[in-house]
Design an enzyme around this catalytic site. Sequence first.
Site, PDB file in Angstrom:
ATOM      1  CG  HIS A 267      -2.071   0.845   1.183  1.00  0.00           C
ATOM      2  ND1 HIS A 267      -2.509   1.554   0.253  1.00  0.00           N
ATOM      3  CD2 HIS A 267      -2.983   1.240   1.982  1.00  0.00           C
ATOM      4  CE1 HIS A 267      -3.576   2.333   0.466  1.00  0.00           C
ATOM      5  NE2 HIS A 267      -3.734   2.242   1.646  1.00  0.00           N
ATOM      6  CG  HIS A 306      -4.482   0.818  -8.148  1.00  0.00           C
ATOM      7  ND1 HIS A 306      -5.603   0.949  -7.974  1.00  0.00           N
ATOM      8  CD2 HIS A 306      -3.628   1.792  -7.422  1.00  0.00           C
ATOM      9  CE1 HIS A 306      -5.671   1.556  -6.983  1.00  0.00           C
ATOM     10  NE2 HIS A 306      -4.729   2.250  -6.632  1.00  0.00           N
ATOM     11  CG  ASP A 362       3.091   4.469  -4.322  1.00  0.00           C
ATOM     12  OD1 ASP A 362       3.329   5.443  -3.459  1.00  0.00           O
ATOM     13  OD2 ASP A 362       2.287   3.468  -3.804  1.00  0.00           O
TER      14      ASP A 362
HETATM   15  N1  ACO Z   1       4.769  -6.700 -11.065  1.00  0.00           N
HETATM   16  C1  ACO Z   1       4.538  -7.907 -11.517  1.00  0.00           C
HETATM   17  N2  ACO Z   1       3.414  -8.611 -11.652  1.00  0.00           N
HETATM   18  C2  ACO Z   1       2.246  -8.120 -11.097  1.00  0.00           C
HETATM   19  C3  ACO Z   1       2.312  -6.872 -10.167  1.00  0.00           C
HETATM   20  C4  ACO Z   1       3.512  -6.112 -10.268  1.00  0.00           C
HETATM   21  N3  ACO Z   1       3.608  -4.878  -9.603  1.00  0.00           N
HETATM   22  N4  ACO Z   1       0.966  -6.587  -9.707  1.00  0.00           N
HETATM   23  C5  ACO Z   1       0.548  -7.640 -10.155  1.00  0.00           C
HETATM   24  N5  ACO Z   1       0.804  -8.600 -10.802  1.00  0.00           N
HETATM   25  C6  ACO Z   1       0.537  -9.506 -11.609  1.00  0.00           C
HETATM   26  C7  ACO Z   1       0.197 -10.764 -10.443  1.00  0.00           C
HETATM   27  O1  ACO Z   1       1.478 -11.753 -10.349  1.00  0.00           O
HETATM   28  C8  ACO Z   1      -0.830 -11.375 -11.260  1.00  0.00           C
HETATM   29  O2  ACO Z   1      -0.411 -12.381 -12.171  1.00  0.00           O
HETATM   30  P1  ACO Z   1      -1.098 -13.705 -12.228  1.00  0.00           P
HETATM   31  O3  ACO Z   1      -2.431 -13.553 -12.658  1.00  0.00           O
HETATM   32  O4  ACO Z   1      -0.267 -14.078 -13.546  1.00  0.00           O
HETATM   33  O5  ACO Z   1      -0.833 -14.438 -10.933  1.00  0.00           O
HETATM   34  C9  ACO Z   1      -1.621 -10.355 -11.555  1.00  0.00           C
HETATM   35  O6  ACO Z   1      -0.689  -9.453 -12.012  1.00  0.00           O
HETATM   36  C10 ACO Z   1      -2.546  -9.806 -10.739  1.00  0.00           C
HETATM   37  O7  ACO Z   1      -2.239  -9.472  -9.734  1.00  0.00           O
HETATM   38  P2  ACO Z   1      -2.783  -9.203  -8.251  1.00  0.00           P
HETATM   39  O8  ACO Z   1      -1.741  -9.368  -7.118  1.00  0.00           O
HETATM   40  O9  ACO Z   1      -3.686 -10.428  -8.374  1.00  0.00           O
HETATM   41  O10 ACO Z   1      -3.356  -7.966  -8.438  1.00  0.00           O
HETATM   42  P3  ACO Z   1      -3.975  -7.052  -7.148  1.00  0.00           P
HETATM   43  O11 ACO Z   1      -5.147  -6.408  -7.444  1.00  0.00           O
HETATM   44  O12 ACO Z   1      -4.386  -7.988  -5.865  1.00  0.00           O
HETATM   45  O13 ACO Z   1      -2.841  -6.298  -6.628  1.00  0.00           O
HETATM   46  C11 ACO Z   1      -1.205  -4.509  -6.245  1.00  0.00           C
HETATM   47  C12 ACO Z   1      -2.698  -4.888  -6.610  1.00  0.00           C
HETATM   48  C13 ACO Z   1      -1.211  -5.075  -4.877  1.00  0.00           C
HETATM   49  C14 ACO Z   1      -1.227  -3.117  -6.026  1.00  0.00           C
HETATM   50  C15 ACO Z   1       0.037  -5.279  -7.132  1.00  0.00           C
HETATM   51  O14 ACO Z   1      -0.269  -4.691  -8.480  1.00  0.00           O
HETATM   52  C16 ACO Z   1       1.262  -4.832  -6.571  1.00  0.00           C
HETATM   53  O15 ACO Z   1       1.602  -5.869  -5.724  1.00  0.00           O
HETATM   54  N6  ACO Z   1       1.816  -3.825  -7.014  1.00  0.00           N
HETATM   55  C17 ACO Z   1       3.235  -3.568  -6.531  1.00  0.00           C
HETATM   56  C18 ACO Z   1       2.892  -2.702  -5.300  1.00  0.00           C
HETATM   57  C19 ACO Z   1       2.559  -1.281  -5.583  1.00  0.00           C
HETATM   58  O16 ACO Z   1       2.972  -0.722  -6.355  1.00  0.00           O
HETATM   59  N7  ACO Z   1       1.459  -1.086  -4.838  1.00  0.00           N
HETATM   60  C20 ACO Z   1       1.062   0.312  -4.543  1.00  0.00           C
HETATM   61  C21 ACO Z   1      -0.292   0.192  -4.962  1.00  0.00           C
HETATM   62  S1  ACO Z   1      -1.054   2.185  -5.136  1.00  0.00           S
HETATM   63  C22 ACO Z   1      -1.417   2.484  -3.560  1.00  0.00           C
HETATM   64  O17 ACO Z   1      -1.474   1.783  -2.698  1.00  0.00           O
HETATM   65  C23 ACO Z   1      -1.212   3.717  -3.317  1.00  0.00           C
END
Ligand code: ACO
Length: 433
Positions: A267, A306, A362
């Site tokens: 987050h 996201h 971010d």
């Molecule tokens: N890098 C690589 N792969 C990713 C990323 C990433 N940053 N984010 C998602 N994916 C992939 C997952 O591995 C998944 O792949 P799969 O379908 O092959 O298993 C798919 O994309 C879906 O991802 P989820 O984790 O299910 O998506 P979710 O909606 O739960 O997660 C989140 C959202 C937590 C923001 C995620 O994208 C992430 O971890 N990003 C990096 C951390 C980040 O930047 N957080 C800031 C968010 S903005 C905020 O809080 C202000």
Amino acid sequence: MSNETLTITDNRTGQKYELPITDNTIRANDLRQIKVADDDFGLMTYDPSFMSTAACRSAITFIDGDRGILRYRGYPIEQLAEKSSFLEVAYLLNKGELPNQEQLDQWADVIKYHTYVHTNITKFLEGFRYDAHPMGMMLGAVSALSTFYPDAKNIQDPENRYLQRVRLLAKAPTIAAFSFRHSRGLPFVFPDNDLDYVGNFVNMTFSIGGQHKPNKVLQRALEVLLILHADHEQNCSTSAVRGVGSSRVDMYSAVSAGIAALYGPLHGGANEAVIKMLDEIGTLKNIPDFIKDVKDGKKRLMGFGHRVYKSYDPRAKLIKKVAYEVFDQTGLNPKLEIALELERIALEEDYFISRKLYPNVDFYSGLIYQAMGFPTDYFTVLFALGRMPGWLAQWEEMVLDESQKISRPRQIYTGHEERPYVPIENRKATVTA
Ligand code: ACO
């Protein structure tokens, strides 16, 4: 009959049910009438992490994740970021309308009146270890405020709620700046009420021997970043504020739950993680290996993806612009080159395109904060400062919403059936610690 309904056939019984659809939503409780036997609990929905469950009705923030739209109280984020001050946006979020000049002046005055913290809060902050994470300090200090203002327990009184919200909005920059100074071994600088909200925060943070002379471009950039973070509807930290607040605890305790949620790397901690990632990558030539690790599921591209935005996060677009304005003043952050290249590759690669992974708020904010002179472990505190008006507005809306009760999700129990108690001398070591 209206066709705004959903017809469900329960194939276990052959029975049909017709559920009303309102606002493109069915009420989960309406499913409870679907039973196989009279003493059956009724059908539930299973929605871990609330991927498809609306937990409240809210008039504060609108997001269209597919089209990259973000509005506070109907106003597009782009216009607010260009034209408003942070306090104006805080007023908008909390009161529902933009203030006129007189209202804004009054709002700024009442907030200035509360910027000081009790001396015991300063002692409390001094008690942290020299290397304490500033977000941990902020979390502790905000929850400690509940003990300084026991009147905050009276959440039924609108005037009291207003006073507490103003207090927290006013004291948040003071606590945030003190956390910064503590980690640097610098004496605390007390609020200077001749300065505006952001100016005061910058002065309390950076002043050494007299009033700090801020770079106006950097100060405005910081203000824009705070505006961009001010609310984001039912995200993890806001849901924490609402969930904890639903127990009718005082607002400081509820908001400290939001700060705790924001602390996490998925987050608010993500911009800190972006800088660590860029440091780890180090040079442009390491990018292909890094991207390969991401695609192999070994690493995450931090600052990408996201839960809601499935196109470019509109805040990321604005932040990228701010980044160039800041680097114009401070000189280029060498990590920007790596960030830009990562973004370029990711936007072309099928792995990211097919999963709709785009830069989020971010991805660039950490680079800007770093150029402004903030250490990485402080970035989340800046996020908390920005998100404060949103948390407060959402908390107020939750308190006023008569359809809200104490938050209490259901579960699908997967444990043992009832079994007889085993005396300690007869137990086998089946579980390792
Ligand atoms: N890098 C690589 N792969 C990713 C990323 C990433 N940053 N984010 C998602 N994916 C992939 C997952 O591995 C998944 O792949 P799969 O379908 O092959 O298993 C798919 O994309 C879906 O991802 P989820 O984790 O299910 O998506 P979710 O909606 O739960 O997660 C989140 C959202 C937590 C923001 C995620 O994208 C992430 O971890 N990003 C990096 C951390 C980040 O930047 N957080 C800031 C968010 S903005 C905020 O809080 C202000």
